[in-house]
Each structure stands twice: as C-alpha cells, then as structure tokens.
Design a protein around this motif. Structure first.
Motif, short mmCIF file in Angstrom:
data_model
loop_
_atom_site.label_atom_id
_atom_site.label_comp_id
_atom_site.label_asym_id
_atom_site.label_seq_id
_atom_site.Cartn_x
_atom_site.Cartn_y
_atom_site.Cartn_z
N THR A 177 0.85 -1.18 0.00
CA THR A 177 0.00 0.00 0.00
C THR A 177 0.88 1.23 0.00
O THR A 177 2.10 1.15 -0.17
CB THR A 177 -0.95 -0.02 1.21
N MET A 178 0.29 2.39 0.20
CA MET A 178 1.03 3.65 0.32
C MET A 178 0.49 4.47 1.47
O MET A 178 -0.71 4.44 1.75
CB MET A 178 0.93 4.49 -0.97
N VAL A 179 1.37 5.19 2.12
CA VAL A 179 1.01 6.21 3.10
C VAL A 179 1.79 7.46 2.73
O VAL A 179 3.02 7.43 2.64
CB VAL A 179 1.36 5.77 4.54
N ALA A 180 1.08 8.56 2.47
CA ALA A 180 1.69 9.82 2.08
C ALA A 180 1.64 10.78 3.26
O ALA A 180 0.56 11.03 3.80
CB ALA A 180 0.97 10.42 0.88
N ILE A 181 2.78 11.32 3.66
CA ILE A 181 2.87 12.19 4.83
C ILE A 181 3.35 13.57 4.41
O ILE A 181 4.42 13.72 3.81
CB ILE A 181 3.83 11.62 5.88
N VAL A 182 2.54 14.58 4.72
CA VAL A 182 2.93 15.97 4.53
C VAL A 182 3.23 16.55 5.91
O VAL A 182 2.41 16.45 6.83
CB VAL A 182 1.80 16.78 3.86
#
Length: 212
Positions: free
Chosen positions: A142-147
């Motif tokens: 999966t993906m986890v995008a962190i800003v």
C-alpha cells in the motif's frame, strides 16, 4: 510549547496573498529500499505551509491514553483522525489529497481517503518504532503519504529484518514523503524524542481505505 516556532524561509519568500501552492509531484525522488519497499521524497512540496500549520494548530486535537504492559500511559503527541468523507480543515489539504490521488492512484490502484494527523508539541513528543499494519497493510502492499508542516523533526526508517543502517529524513515546512510497496510490513518508522530545542510539527498522513 517549549520552543518558539520558526517560520519557513520558503514561506517568507512567498508573495503576500498568494496562498499555499503545490510543487509538481513529478519532481519527487524515489528511493528503492529492500524487500519491495520504497519511499518518494519531495522537500518543500507545499509552499505556504505556515498558513496551513497555523490553521491546524487550532483544530480539536485529542490527547489519548493507551495500555502498555501493566499500566496506562499518555500518548506522547496529540492526535486527530479525519475519516473518509469528513471535511478536511484547510483547502490546501483537499488540494494535496487530490494531487496525490491524480499522481499515485494509477500505481496504487485506489485513492487516499483518510487523513490522520499528529501534533508533536516539542522534543518530548514522539512515536515509537512501528509500521502502519492495522488493516489491509498487514498483508498487502500500500502507500502512506505524509505531509509535514511546522518545524522539522527526524523521521527514521529501518528494515524489520535488521542489518542495515537507519535512514534519517528531517521533515517539516511542507515536505512530502510517500512510503510505498511493502514498506509498512518490511520496514519500521519512528519520530524519536530529542533534547534539542525544536518547535512544534504537524504530520498529515493520507491513507487508502482500510489502512491505519
């Protein structure tokens, strides 16, 4: 707060009234890790991040307590979870999620729908080594995008199998990191405590449905 917040130099150079803006995601650099894991990095992705940071400081943050060993302890950071369909507290985050979906959905096979947020108030706040393996990410790529907005803090990554140097990414002031492939299962990440004088940082974690 134990340390004053220092604004971003990029934000100080942004023309007044221009508002937050995003860099093209095509500029992200992919770093291939082991066991099918990877991370994409794009420093300063969100220009005008200080305005987003100031808005997020005022949301309804929640202090939580969790059972650990034989007792219950305070979680060393404040939390807020925005579920699928719940309005996000700043239009720049809506734009950010849309941009991430346009760029990554073809590879991911689905869209980012939730937004978990953490407020690290000072160097005493932290998160221990872990992978986001609650839900489908325990068995699926999966993906986890962190800003990250606010003062930079180090995000560390290390392989669960050991035997490799820990990677260190100082994230803040609109920086983006996307953890993909098997990263949540085969690698761990953490934000360690620090004795240095650091200002507050907020991380916004965009995830697909069923990943936490």
């Amino acid at each position: 707060m134990s340390s004053a917040y220092q604004p971003s130099m990029l934000d100080l150079m942004t023309p007044a009234g221009s508002g937050p803006a995003l860099e093209p995601l095509a500029g992200a650099t992919r770093h291939r890790l082991t066991a099918g894991a990877w991370v994409d990095l794009l420093p300063g992705w969100l220009h005008g991040s200080d305005a987003v940071f100031e808005t997020l400081l005022g949301i309804d943050w929640r202090a939580e307590r969790r059972k650990m060993y034989d007792g219950v302890v305070d979680v060393p950071r404040l939390l807020r979870w925005f579920g699928a369909g719940e309005p996000l507290p700043h239009p720049a985050l809506v734009e950010a999620r849309s941009a991430l979906n346009a760029h990554y959905a073809p590879e991911l096979g689905e869209e980012f729908v939730t937004a978990g947020m953490c407020l690290y108030r000072d160097g005493r706040d932290s998160v221990a080594w872990h992978g986001d393996t609650i839900g489908r990410s325990a068995s699926e790529d999966t993906m986890v995008a962190i800003v990250s907005v606010g003062s930079p803090r180090n995000l560390l990554l290390r392989p669960r199998a050991g035997g490799r140097e820990t990677l260190r990414f100082p994230l803040g002031h609109g920086d983006l990191i996307v953890m993909g492939g098997s990263c949540q299962r085969t690698w761990e990440h953490a934000v360690p405590k620090t004795a240095r004088g650091v200002g507050p940082r907020i991380s916004v974690q965009f995830r697909p449905r069923g990943v936490a």
